[in-house]
Design a protein around this motif. Structure first.
Motif, PDB file in Angstrom:
ATOM      1  N   ILE A 328       0.838  -1.201   0.000  1.00 22.98           N
ATOM      2  CA  ILE A 328       0.000   0.000   0.000  1.00 22.98           C
ATOM      3  C   ILE A 328       0.873   1.252   0.000  1.00 22.98           C
ATOM      4  O   ILE A 328       0.642   2.198  -0.768  1.00 22.98           O
ATOM      5  N   GLN A 329       1.879   1.271   0.847  1.00 28.00           N
ATOM      6  CA  GLN A 329       2.781   2.429   0.903  1.00 28.00           C
ATOM      7  C   GLN A 329       3.560   2.587  -0.404  1.00 28.00           C
ATOM      8  O   GLN A 329       3.816   3.726  -0.850  1.00 28.00           O
ATOM      9  N   ARG A 330       3.920   1.469  -1.022  1.00 30.23           N
ATOM     10  CA  ARG A 330       4.637   1.527  -2.302  1.00 30.23           C
ATOM     11  C   ARG A 330       3.758   2.145  -3.388  1.00 30.23           C
ATOM     12  O   ARG A 330       4.216   3.002  -4.171  1.00 30.23           O
ATOM     13  N   ILE A 331       2.497   1.738  -3.445  1.00 34.05           N
ATOM     14  CA  ILE A 331       1.577   2.280  -4.444  1.00 34.05           C
ATOM     15  C   ILE A 331       1.349   3.767  -4.203  1.00 34.05           C
ATOM     16  O   ILE A 331       1.319   4.570  -5.152  1.00 34.05           O
ATOM     17  N   ILE A 332       1.183   4.149  -2.932  1.00 37.65           N
ATOM     18  CA  ILE A 332       0.989   5.562  -2.600  1.00 37.65           C
ATOM     19  C   ILE A 332       2.154   6.393  -3.124  1.00 37.65           C
ATOM     20  O   ILE A 332       1.966   7.454  -3.743  1.00 37.65           O
ATOM     21  N   GLN A 333       3.376   5.921  -2.918  1.00 38.44           N
ATOM     22  CA  GLN A 333       4.553   6.663  -3.371  1.00 38.44           C
ATOM     23  C   GLN A 333       4.635   6.682  -4.891  1.00 38.44           C
ATOM     24  O   GLN A 333       4.998   7.723  -5.484  1.00 38.44           O
ATOM     25  N   SER A 334       4.298   5.584  -5.536  1.00 33.70           N
ATOM     26  CA  SER A 334       4.326   5.538  -7.003  1.00 33.70           C
ATOM     27  C   SER A 334       3.348   6.549  -7.592  1.00 33.70           C
ATOM     28  O   SER A 334       3.662   7.235  -8.575  1.00 33.70           O
ATOM     29  N   HIS A 335       2.154   6.634  -7.004  1.00 32.66           N
ATOM     30  CA  HIS A 335       1.181   7.633  -7.462  1.00 32.66           C
ATOM     31  C   HIS A 335       1.744   9.044  -7.303  1.00 32.66           C
ATOM     32  O   HIS A 335       1.583   9.894  -8.192  1.00 32.66           O
ATOM     33  N   LYS A 336       2.388   9.307  -6.177  1.00 33.12           N
ATOM     34  CA  LYS A 336       2.956  10.633  -5.938  1.00 33.12           C
ATOM     35  C   LYS A 336       4.023  10.963  -6.979  1.00 33.12           C
ATOM     36  O   LYS A 336       4.084  12.092  -7.496  1.00 33.12           O
ATOM     37  N   ASP A 337       4.868   9.995  -7.286  1.00 31.51           N
ATOM     38  CA  ASP A 337       5.926  10.208  -8.282  1.00 31.51           C
ATOM     39  C   ASP A 337       5.319  10.475  -9.662  1.00 31.51           C
ATOM     40  O   ASP A 337       5.791  11.361 -10.391  1.00 31.51           O
ATOM     41  N   PHE A 338       4.284   9.701 -10.012  1.00 29.47           N
ATOM     42  CA  PHE A 338       3.621   9.910 -11.297  1.00 29.47           C
ATOM     43  C   PHE A 338       2.964  11.284 -11.344  1.00 29.47           C
ATOM     44  O   PHE A 338       3.057  12.004 -12.349  1.00 29.47           O
ATOM     45  N   ASP A 339       2.313  11.661 -10.265  1.00 29.58           N
ATOM     46  CA  ASP A 339       1.635  12.953 -10.226  1.00 29.58           C
ATOM     47  C   ASP A 339       2.619  14.098 -10.419  1.00 29.58           C
ATOM     48  O   ASP A 339       2.322  15.073 -11.126  1.00 29.58           O
ATOM     49  N   ALA A 340       3.784  13.994  -9.807  1.00 28.29           N
ATOM     50  CA  ALA A 340       4.790  15.053  -9.938  1.00 28.29           C
ATOM     51  C   ALA A 340       5.210  15.248 -11.387  1.00 28.29           C
ATOM     52  O   ALA A 340       5.514  16.363 -11.820  1.00 28.29           O
ATOM     53  N   LYS A 341       5.201  14.170 -12.155  1.00 28.67           N
ATOM     54  CA  LYS A 341       5.612  14.232 -13.556  1.00 28.67           C
ATOM     55  C   LYS A 341       4.515  14.760 -14.467  1.00 28.67           C
ATOM     56  O   LYS A 341       4.802  15.366 -15.501  1.00 28.67           O
ATOM     57  N   ILE A 342       3.253  14.549 -14.092  1.00 29.24           N
ATOM     58  CA  ILE A 342       2.173  14.752 -15.046  1.00 29.24           C
ATOM     59  C   ILE A 342       1.227  15.899 -14.712  1.00 29.24           C
ATOM     60  O   ILE A 342       0.502  16.391 -15.583  1.00 29.24           O
ATOM     61  N   LYS A 343       1.199  16.372 -13.478  1.00 29.43           N
ATOM     62  CA  LYS A 343       0.130  17.282 -13.052  1.00 29.43           C
ATOM     63  C   LYS A 343       0.125  18.617 -13.792  1.00 29.43           C
ATOM     64  O   LYS A 343      -0.909  19.281 -13.875  1.00 29.43           O
ATOM     65  N   SER A 344       1.270  19.025 -14.363  1.00 29.77           N
ATOM     66  CA  SER A 344       1.322  20.304 -15.081  1.00 29.77           C
ATOM     67  C   SER A 344       1.029  20.153 -16.572  1.00 29.77           C
ATOM     68  O   SER A 344       1.131  21.130 -17.327  1.00 29.77           O
ATOM     69  N   HIS A 345       0.650  18.955 -17.021  1.00 28.40           N
ATOM     70  CA  HIS A 345       0.357  18.726 -18.440  1.00 28.40           C
ATOM     71  C   HIS A 345      -0.802  19.612 -18.889  1.00 28.40           C
ATOM     72  O   HIS A 345      -1.774  19.811 -18.154  1.00 28.40           O
ATOM     73  N   SER A 346      -0.704  20.111 -20.095  1.00 27.62           N
ATOM     74  CA  SER A 346      -1.705  21.059 -20.604  1.00 27.62           C
ATOM     75  C   SER A 346      -3.092  20.447 -20.759  1.00 27.62           C
ATOM     76  O   SER A 346      -4.098  21.168 -20.772  1.00 27.62           O
ATOM     77  N   LYS A 347      -3.181  19.142 -20.864  1.00 27.44           N
ATOM     78  CA  LYS A 347      -4.481  18.484 -21.036  1.00 27.44           C
ATOM     79  C   LYS A 347      -5.125  18.096 -19.698  1.00 27.44           C
ATOM     80  O   LYS A 347      -6.197  17.521 -19.675  1.00 27.44           O
ATOM     81  N   ILE A 348      -4.435  18.383 -18.586  1.00 26.15           N
ATOM     82  CA  ILE A 348      -4.943  18.024 -17.263  1.00 26.15           C
ATOM     83  C   ILE A 348      -5.375  19.278 -16.513  1.00 26.15           C
ATOM     84  O   ILE A 348      -4.623  20.248 -16.416  1.00 26.15           O
ATOM     85  N   LYS A 349      -6.598  19.227 -15.984  1.00 24.75           N
ATOM     86  CA  LYS A 349      -7.128  20.361 -15.224  1.00 24.75           C
ATOM     87  C   LYS A 349      -6.723  20.282 -13.759  1.00 24.75           C
ATOM     88  O   LYS A 349      -6.214  21.251 -13.191  1.00 24.75           O
ATOM     89  N   THR A 350      -6.945  19.119 -13.119  1.00 28.33           N
ATOM     90  CA  THR A 350      -6.598  18.938 -11.709  1.00 28.33           C
ATOM     91  C   THR A 350      -6.205  17.489 -11.460  1.00 28.33           C
ATOM     92  O   THR A 350      -6.598  16.594 -12.216  1.00 28.33           O
ATOM     93  N   THR A 351      -5.459  17.272 -10.393  1.00 28.53           N
ATOM     94  CA  THR A 351      -5.140  15.918  -9.933  1.00 28.53           C
ATOM     95  C   THR A 351      -5.372  15.851  -8.430  1.00 28.53           C
ATOM     96  O   THR A 351      -5.390  16.880  -7.746  1.00 28.53           O
TER      97      THR A 351
END
Length: 421
Positions: A328-351
């Motif tokens: 569970i902790q591993r998945i939580i961290q993986s999501h955080k790492d992915f979010d850091a890479k993608i949240k500023s993408h022009s096609k994304i409004k919010t995460t």
């Protein structure tokens, strides 16, 4: 005939307009985080099959426990009888539920778990000689498809034809830093103007409402006012329960604990249907009386089915294991790492993220169940990933046994979508 052709002869699927979308994908096998169709293609189950199979499909530990139970006791009526699996499950649940909870009531699914909770709350006041007939619920919440649960649900796409038959429900918005004072003022006005019996809510994450998330501190302010006014509080943990928010239950994040908790889905790990509604001793005591009429007359034929109970016990054992907690902790961290890479993408409004639940909103206009939604669904399936968009919201809620490689493939399919959406 293929499985799809045979399916279309007699089957009616949920949440489906069959005239527009007549075909259902035939799945013939599942293991771990993988699904296999009748053509031999494999898909990563990115939503744990509607948040149920959190320990992986056909988990061998659970299979072993189920096989043993099937040879011992399959089914017995639970009115006037009891059995070891139900007793053991109640003991294990009480250990992980809030300290205030003492009693366990069995039913069949998430909707009926909420139905039980609503009926408990209404009869609690009735048994005390108080006329309280109004329920408070959040706007755009979802609590199931039986009539009490539907009444409490605010998503009219599900409820439209039935609204004339609902119990009385008054709604408040989910609170945030900008609206909390307005929400509390509205709550107090409802309490003043109506005979309020209960407040039902999805703690911290509203699943069907596109994984809408809100903060524990603001929910706690609502619960404190309800408690001060003897309003029964019902936490719908059908989706959030059993580790998904990073704790056993989302209610653990909130200081003021609910009087009633409903749970299902991951309770039985995707193996068999079952639900539980837990409550405090105070709620239970209101039903103890020399009058039979004050008993809780709600029953399901398969209540506390021994096989289902054995599944749930095994699931709790897995949930408490170091391996699953680490995953569970591993998945939580993986999501955080992915979010850091993608949240500023022009096609994304919010995460947003809570525990293993990760969601993003595409910056486009589209209908919840329109053509574009199905095109996005097909995109993921073509990439070997099973995700079910909630309109423009893409979310991940994977089995806890998912591998990093499988998670990366899910993330890659989302990135690929952003290039073509």
């Amino acid at each position: 005939m293929t499985l799809q052709e045979r399916d279309k002869k007699h089957l009616w699927h949920p949440l489906t307009q069959h005239k527009v979308y007549p075909d259902a994908l035939a799945i013939v096998k599942a293991t771990g985080a993988l699904l296999f169709d009748d053509q031999g293609r494999e898909y990563i189950d990115g939503i744990a099959s509607w948040y149920t199979a959190v320990y992986g499909h056909c988990n061998p530990y659970i299979l072993e426990k189920v096989a043993a139970q099937m040879q011992q006791l399959d089914q017995i009526v639970f009115a006037g009888f009891t059995h070891e699996p139900a007793i053991k499950l109640s003991e294990e649940l009480i250990k992980i539920l809030p300290d205030t909870h003492e009693k366990i009531f069995f039913s069949d699914n998430g909707s009926t778990a909420n139905e039980v909770g609503i009926k408990m709350a209404l009869q609690y006041h009735f048994n005390k000689g108080e006329k309280r007939n109004t329920i408070i619920a959040f706007e755009d919440g979802f609590h199931g498809d039986t009539f009490g649960a539907m009444s409490a649900s605010g998503l009219s796409v599900y409820n439209g034809p039935f609204e004339d038959f609902f119990i009385d429900v008054q709604r408040i918005p989910t609170p945030d830093i900008d609206t909390i004072e307005i929400v509390l003022e509205r709550l107090q006005r409802i309490i003043r103007d109506y005979n309020v019996a209960a407040f039902i809510y999805e703690p911290l994450v509203q699943g069907a409402n596109a994984m809408h998330m809100f903060e524990a501190e603001y929910l706690n302010e609502i619960l404190k006012i309800c408690s001060a006014n003897n309003i029964v509080t019902i936490a719908d943990e059908v989706m959030t329960g059993f580790g998904k928010t990073g704790k056993n239950f989302a209610s653990e994040y909130i200081e003021t604990k609910p009087d009633i908790i409903s749970m299902s889905k991951a309770l039985t790990a995707g193996f068999v249907p079952m639900a539980v509604t837990s409550c405090t001793q105070d709620i239970y005591n209101a039903f103890l009386d020399d009058s039979v009429g004050k008993a809780f007359f709600h029953a399901h034929t398969y209540s506390a089915n021994p096989i289902a109970c054995s599944v749930a016990i095994a699931g709790i054992e897995l949930l408490k294991s170091a391996e699953i907690q680490n995953n569970i902790q591993r998945i939580i961290q993986s999501h955080k790492d992915f979010d850091a890479k993608i949240k500023s993408h022009s096609k994304i409004k919010t995460t947003r993220q809570k525990g293993v639940i990760y969601a993003l909103d595409l910056d486009i206009e589209m209908d919840r169940y329109g053509k574009k939604r199905y095109e996005i669904f097909d995109h993921f399936m073509e990439h070997g990933v099973c995700l079910r968009p909630l309109g423009k919201t893409i979310y991940i809620l994977p089995p806890y046994v998912i591998t990093e490689e499988q998670l990366d493939k899910i993330y890659e399919s989302i990135v690929a979508l952003l290039e073509v959406v």
